[in-house]
Design a protein around this motif. Sequence first.
Motif, PDB file in Angstrom:
ATOM      1  N   CYS A  49       0.844  -1.179   0.000  1.00 18.89           N
ATOM      2  CA  CYS A  49       0.000   0.000   0.000  1.00 18.89           C
ATOM      3  C   CYS A  49       0.891   1.245   0.000  1.00 18.89           C
ATOM      4  CB  CYS A  49      -0.913  -0.023   1.224  1.00 18.89           C
ATOM      5  SG  CYS A  49      -1.775   1.532   1.452  1.00 18.89           S
ATOM      6  N   CYS A  52       0.375   3.836   2.921  1.00 21.92           N
ATOM      7  CA  CYS A  52       0.958   3.271   4.151  1.00 21.92           C
ATOM      8  C   CYS A  52       2.474   3.354   4.084  1.00 21.92           C
ATOM      9  CB  CYS A  52       0.533   1.805   4.316  1.00 21.92           C
ATOM     10  SG  CYS A  52      -1.127   1.599   4.981  1.00 21.92           S
ATOM     11  N   CYS A  85      -4.261  -0.333   0.247  1.00 23.12           N
ATOM     12  CA  CYS A  85      -4.939  -1.330   1.077  1.00 23.12           C
ATOM     13  C   CYS A  85      -6.391  -0.892   1.286  1.00 23.12           C
ATOM     14  CB  CYS A  85      -4.220  -1.520   2.409  1.00 23.12           C
ATOM     15  SG  CYS A  85      -4.321  -0.121   3.529  1.00 23.12           S
TER      16      CYS A  85
HETATM   17 ZN   LIG Z   1      -2.782   1.555   3.453  1.00 24.15          ZN
END
Ligand SMILES: [Zn+2]
Length: 120
Positions: A49, A52, A85
């Motif tokens: 991701c 992230c 994600c």
């Molecule tokens: Zn994420």
Amino acid sequence: MPNSAPVFGRKPSRKPWDHGKRESRHARGYGTAWEKLRKVILQRDKHLCQPCKRAGRITVAQAVDHILAKANGGTDDPANLQAICTPCHNAKLAEDQGKRSRTRPTFGADGWPIEEGKNR
Ligand SMILES: [Zn+2]
């Protein structure tokens, strides 16, 4: 000349809702081309991701996101796509929707509001 009797006991092999699902998927513009592109982006971003990753977290991405939403003029160009994600994706969608509901509708020359996100 005998009338052909109605055939009983033959059920359609596919449930009606399967068909509907498949059609709506294409209607939304997520067809085979998108599936291919999705795989390319996930591979490019190593299934991580990207939001992230930028925040210093390592999270497996399940989806591919338009960095600039298509409703805002974003394209399917790989430069505008990132692996994401589900929690990040949902947060981003909620944020986009929040932004949209706060903004006043834009009115076109014909006096009707221009709907954002209609061509997603
Ligand atoms: Zn994420």
